[in-house]
Structures are given as structure tokens and as C-alpha cells.
Design an enzyme around this catalytic site. Structure first.
Site, PDB file in Angstrom:
ATOM      1  N   ARG A 167      -6.852  12.858   1.093  1.00 58.67           N
ATOM      2  CA  ARG A 167      -5.759  13.347   1.951  1.00 58.67           C
ATOM      3  C   ARG A 167      -4.396  12.845   1.470  1.00 58.67           C
ATOM      4  NH1 ARG A 167      -7.242  10.087   7.420  1.00 58.67           N
ATOM      5  NH2 ARG A 167      -9.272  10.950   6.944  1.00 58.67           N
ATOM      6  N   HIS A 168      -4.378  11.699   0.748  1.00 58.18           N
ATOM      7  CA  HIS A 168      -3.085  11.240   0.229  1.00 58.18           C
ATOM      8  C   HIS A 168      -3.222  10.877  -1.247  1.00 58.18           C
ATOM      9  CE1 HIS A 168      -4.954   7.478   1.513  1.00 58.18           C
ATOM     10  NE2 HIS A 168      -4.595   7.621   2.785  1.00 58.18           N
ATOM     11  N   ASN A 175       0.858  -1.191   0.000  1.00 58.53           N
ATOM     12  CA  ASN A 175       0.000   0.000   0.000  1.00 58.53           C
ATOM     13  C   ASN A 175       0.893   1.239   0.000  1.00 58.53           C
ATOM     14  OD1 ASN A 175      -1.449   2.296   1.013  1.00 58.53           O
ATOM     15  ND2 ASN A 175      -3.121   0.918   1.579  1.00 58.53           N
ATOM     16  N   THR A 187      -8.076   3.826   9.028  1.00 57.78           N
ATOM     17  CA  THR A 187      -9.233   2.939   9.117  1.00 57.78           C
ATOM     18  C   THR A 187      -9.356   2.364  10.523  1.00 57.78           C
ATOM     19  OG1 THR A 187      -8.971   2.403   6.801  1.00 57.78           O
ATOM     20  CG2 THR A 187     -10.271   0.875   8.113  1.00 57.78           C
ATOM     21  N   HIS A 242       1.104   6.340   1.732  1.00 58.28           N
ATOM     22  CA  HIS A 242       1.854   7.343   2.495  1.00 58.28           C
ATOM     23  C   HIS A 242       3.071   7.899   1.779  1.00 58.28           C
ATOM     24  CE1 HIS A 242      -1.126   7.074   5.468  1.00 58.28           C
ATOM     25  NE2 HIS A 242      -0.988   5.770   5.533  1.00 58.28           N
ATOM     26  N   GLU A 282     -10.970  -9.184   3.033  1.00 56.82           N
ATOM     27  CA  GLU A 282      -9.704  -8.832   3.684  1.00 56.82           C
ATOM     28  C   GLU A 282      -9.991  -8.655   5.156  1.00 56.82           C
ATOM     29  OE1 GLU A 282      -7.067  -5.996   1.852  1.00 56.82           O
ATOM     30  OE2 GLU A 282      -6.254  -5.397   3.805  1.00 56.82           O
ATOM     31  N   HIS A 322      -3.767  -4.271   7.762  1.00 60.39           N
ATOM     32  CA  HIS A 322      -3.880  -3.059   8.592  1.00 60.39           C
ATOM     33  C   HIS A 322      -3.038  -3.154   9.848  1.00 60.39           C
ATOM     34  CE1 HIS A 322      -5.454   0.899   9.469  1.00 60.39           C
ATOM     35  NE2 HIS A 322      -5.277   0.537  10.722  1.00 60.39           N
ATOM     36  N   ARG A 339       3.942  19.023   1.119  1.00 60.03           N
ATOM     37  CA  ARG A 339       4.494  20.286   0.594  1.00 60.03           C
ATOM     38  C   ARG A 339       3.873  20.678  -0.746  1.00 60.03           C
ATOM     39  NH1 ARG A 339       9.695  21.893   2.229  1.00 60.03           N
ATOM     40  NH2 ARG A 339       9.712  21.921   4.520  1.00 60.03           N
ATOM     41  N   GLU A 390      -8.658   0.526  -2.896  1.00 60.84           N
ATOM     42  CA  GLU A 390      -9.506   0.572  -1.702  1.00 60.84           C
ATOM     43  C   GLU A 390     -10.374   1.813  -1.769  1.00 60.84           C
ATOM     44  OE1 GLU A 390      -6.728   0.532   1.515  1.00 60.84           O
ATOM     45  OE2 GLU A 390      -6.703  -1.642   1.605  1.00 60.84           O
ATOM     46  N   HIS A 441      -5.560   3.588  -1.421  1.00 59.86           N
ATOM     47  CA  HIS A 441      -6.858   3.936  -0.858  1.00 59.86           C
ATOM     48  C   HIS A 441      -7.216   5.337  -1.329  1.00 59.86           C
ATOM     49  CE1 HIS A 441      -9.465   4.258   3.057  1.00 59.86           C
ATOM     50  NE2 HIS A 441     -10.143   4.505   1.968  1.00 59.86           N
ATOM     51  N   HIS A 495       1.818   1.276   5.736  1.00 61.52           N
ATOM     52  CA  HIS A 495       2.450   2.278   6.599  1.00 61.52           C
ATOM     53  C   HIS A 495       3.833   1.833   7.076  1.00 61.52           C
ATOM     54  CE1 HIS A 495       3.089   4.447  10.451  1.00 61.52           C
ATOM     55  NE2 HIS A 495       2.668   5.472   9.722  1.00 61.52           N
ATOM     56  N   ARG A 534      -9.275   8.007  -0.773  1.00 61.65           N
ATOM     57  CA  ARG A 534     -10.229   8.457   0.229  1.00 61.65           C
ATOM     58  C   ARG A 534     -11.086   9.590  -0.317  1.00 61.65           C
ATOM     59  NH1 ARG A 534      -9.936   7.548   5.668  1.00 61.65           N
ATOM     60  NH2 ARG A 534      -8.470   5.925   6.341  1.00 61.65           N
TER      61      ARG A 534
HETATM   62  C1  LIG Z   1      -8.200  -0.286   4.810  1.00 61.86           C
HETATM   63  C2  LIG Z   1      -6.911  -0.150   5.505  1.00 61.86           C
HETATM   64  O1  LIG Z   1      -6.677  -0.698   6.543  1.00 61.86           O
HETATM   65  C3  LIG Z   1      -5.846   0.643   4.887  1.00 61.86           C
HETATM   66  O2  LIG Z   1      -5.516   0.097   3.700  1.00 61.86           O
HETATM   67  C4  LIG Z   1      -6.289   2.049   4.688  1.00 61.86           C
HETATM   68  O3  LIG Z   1      -5.752   2.548   3.493  1.00 61.86           O
HETATM   69  C5  LIG Z   1      -5.791   2.851   5.842  1.00 61.86           C
HETATM   70  O4  LIG Z   1      -6.002   4.190   5.545  1.00 61.86           O
HETATM   71  P1  LIG Z   1      -4.732   5.144   5.471  1.00 61.86           P
HETATM   72  O5  LIG Z   1      -3.810   4.587   4.418  1.00 61.86           O
HETATM   73  O6  LIG Z   1      -5.342   6.469   5.129  1.00 61.86           O
HETATM   74  O7  LIG Z   1      -4.092   5.068   6.830  1.00 61.86           O
HETATM   75  N1  LIG Z   2      -5.744  -2.866   3.837  1.00 67.05           N
HETATM   76  C1  LIG Z   2      -4.529  -2.692   4.596  1.00 67.05           C
HETATM   77  C2  LIG Z   2      -3.551  -1.880   3.809  1.00 67.05           C
HETATM   78  O1  LIG Z   2      -3.691  -1.713   2.612  1.00 67.05           O
HETATM   79  C3  LIG Z   2      -2.376  -1.297   4.487  1.00 67.05           C
HETATM   80  O2  LIG Z   2      -2.670  -0.938   5.825  1.00 67.05           O
HETATM   81  P1  LIG Z   2      -1.426  -0.370   6.658  1.00 67.05           P
HETATM   82  O3  LIG Z   2      -0.311  -1.387   6.565  1.00 67.05           O
HETATM   83  O4  LIG Z   2      -1.031   0.934   6.027  1.00 67.05           O
HETATM   84  O5  LIG Z   2      -1.956  -0.230   8.060  1.00 67.05           O
END
Ligand SMILES: CC(=O)[C@@H](O)[C@H](O)COP(=O)(O)O
Ligand SMILES: NCC(=O)COP(=O)(O)O
Length: 248
Positions: free
Chosen positions: A51-52, A9, A103, A12, A153, A193, A20, A72, A45, A216, A47
Site C-alpha cells: 500500500r505504500h 520510518n 499495525t 508515508h 522492538e 509505533h 496519485r 519491517e 515496512h 507517521h 507490506r
Molecule cells: C510496525 C509498526 O508499528 C510500523 O512500523 C508499521 O510500519 C506501521 O504500519 P504503517 O506504516 O503501514 O502504518
Molecule cells: N516500528 C514503528 C515504526 O517504524 C514507526 O511507527 P509510526 O511512528 O509510523 O507509528
């Protein structure tokens, strides 16, 4: 036992770019690096508050990645229309609240059966494989089955946020039971997540899991080690966990 797949994912990367208002770092560039480092798929994702990840990122990723895109999104007409235009390989329907930091839980499929079933049908008609982001609860798993979603998921946030050994073990057992139940019911089961380098192995060892979506922690590690190394290290941990489980 099959290998477990890694969906990276890259939300971020876009958080850093948007901090910036620059054009860098570009999520499209990040996806290429992640794929060359072994990612089996790219997850983003989109959103409602952008925001990202932005609409431009989704369009370009769909046109450029070599693996497959997992989009997502919330269950809204706006997002369904975007999915139909972009046509990602996968759409993962997630809950979304504007005020949330990230989330906070799984989608309440059982409480919104008609809406989510219609969304699943609309996406399937567009040739998109649907995944529902749900908690490891039998009621939600049964509701996902009733919506004819081929994938779910399982939300691993409570496991990731457990603050004691006992709570972590209890949450892991809950994940194992839910994932096994869903697999036996015929669903293809992913998870994600809050997974990181120190909590991923027990989840990756669950034999019924197809894929982990992790973002993340990988992007955070990339700040110190580089994205290619961060992806490769995560994938290695996941494969190690699977091999150990096979030998057990
Ligand atoms: C659904 C999930 O758990 C994540 O994939 C989601 O993208 C979290 O949102 P952020 O990436 O905005 O933290
Ligand atoms: N659905 C989970 C995802 O895509 C990534 O979640 P995270 O590792 O950023 O918390």
C-alpha cells in the site's frame, strides 16, 4: 547513559506518492534528507499489499542510504526471500493483516515459536540482524529470547493511544517494566509505533532503550515544517529526554 538512536520510518512518503501514482515524493530522496538531518537509520515496512513502500523503494534504499536500513516485514517466505536478496542491516518481523489500517499489536512469538525461530535463523544466516516487534509482555520477551533474536522492538501503540493521564501512566509503567526485563535478559531493546512530539519524551527517557523507530508523526510534521526540521526536532526532543533522565 548512551544517546538514544532515531530510526525514521518513511512509509508515508510512499503513501503520498502512491495517492496519485506519481514518481514524487520519492522515499529515496526522503531518506537522504532524513539522514542529513540526523536520522541514525531508515525504516520501511514492505507490506504484502504494497500500500505504500514498494519493492523498488527497498532495493534502491539498500543501495543508496548512508546509515542503515531496517526492513519491517511479515513472517512469510516471500518477504524472507526479499530480505535475503536485499540484505538490509536489520529485519524487524511484524504482524500484518490486510484489513488493518496500521499495525495493531505485537507479533505473537510465543504462539508461533517454531515458525519465527526458523525465520530468525534464516535471516541470521543471511547476515541480517533480527528484531521482533512484540508487546511488553514477559511471555513474548521470553519467546523472543528462545528464538535467539538479538533485538526486540517494543510496541508502544497502547501507550500512544491512551486517552487518560492514568491510562498513559499505566501503559508507560508497563513499557518500563518490560524493557527493563528484556534488557536484563540480554536483549537489545528498541521501541516504536504511534510516538509523536508530545508523547515521545517519557519513552526516550527509558535508559535501557537503544533506538526509537518513528514515522507517521515525523512525516506529518514535515508537511508543515519540512522533513529536515521534523527529523531534527524529534531527535532534539529525544536527546533532551535522555539528558534530563541522566541528571535526575
Ligand atoms: C510496525 C509498526 O508499528 C510500523 O512500523 C508499521 O510500519 C506501521 O504500519 P504503517 O506504516 O503501514 O502504518
Ligand atoms: N516500528 C514503528 C515504526 O517504524 C514507526 O511507527 P509510526 O511512528 O509510523 O507509528
Amino acid at each position: 547513559m548512551k544517546d538514544i538512536l532515531l530510526g525514521v520510518n518513511i512509509d508515508h512518503i510512499a503513501t503520498l506518492r502512491n495517492a496519485r501514482g506519481t514518481t514524487y515524493p520519492d522515499p529515496v530522496h526522503a531518506a537522504d534528507i532524513a539522514e542529513r538531518a540526523g536520522a541514525d537509520g531508515i525504516t520501511v515496512h514492505l507490506r504484502e499489499d504494497r500500500r505504500h513502500i514498494r519493492d523498488r523503494d527497498v532495493r534502491l534504499l539498500a543501495e543508496t542510504i548512508s546509515t542503515r536500513l531496517n526492513l519491517e516485514m511479515a513472517v512469510t517466505d516471500e518477504m524472507l526471500a526479499i530480505a535475503e536478496q536485499v540484505s538490509p542491516a536489520f529485519c524487524c518481523l511484524v504482524p500484518e493483516k490486510r484489513e488493518e489500517l496500521t499495525t495493531e499489536g505485537g507479533l505473537d512469538v510465543a504462539g508461533n515459536q517454531a515458525l519465527i525461530s526458523d525465520a530468525c535463523t534464516r535471516l541470521a544466516d543471511a547476515g541480517i540482524a533480527v528484531s521482533l516487534f512484540i508487546d511488553a509482555e514477559q511471555r513474548q520477551i521470553d519467546a523472543a529470547l528462545a528464538c535467539n533474536a538479538p533485538y526486540i522492538e517494543i510496541h508502544t501503540g497502547q501507550y500512544a493511544e491512551a486517552t487518560t493521564e492514568a491510562a498513559s501512566h499505566q501503559e508507560l509503567e508497563r513499557l518500563i517494566d518490560g524493557i527493563r526485563y528484556a534488557h536484563q535478559a540480554g536483549l537489545k531493546v528498541n521501541a516504536g509505533h504511534g510516538l509523536h512530539y508530545h508523547n515521545v519524551k517519557p519513552v526516550a527517557a527509558i535508559p535501557e532503550l537503544v533506538e526509537l523507530n518513528i514515522g507517521h508523526a515525523i512525516i506529518a510534521r514535515a508537511a508543515f515544517d519540512g522533513l529536515d526540521r521534523a527529523v531534527a526536532d524529534m531527535r532534539a526532543l529525544m536527546q533532551e529526554a535522555r539528558l534530563s533522565a541522566q541528571r535526575a
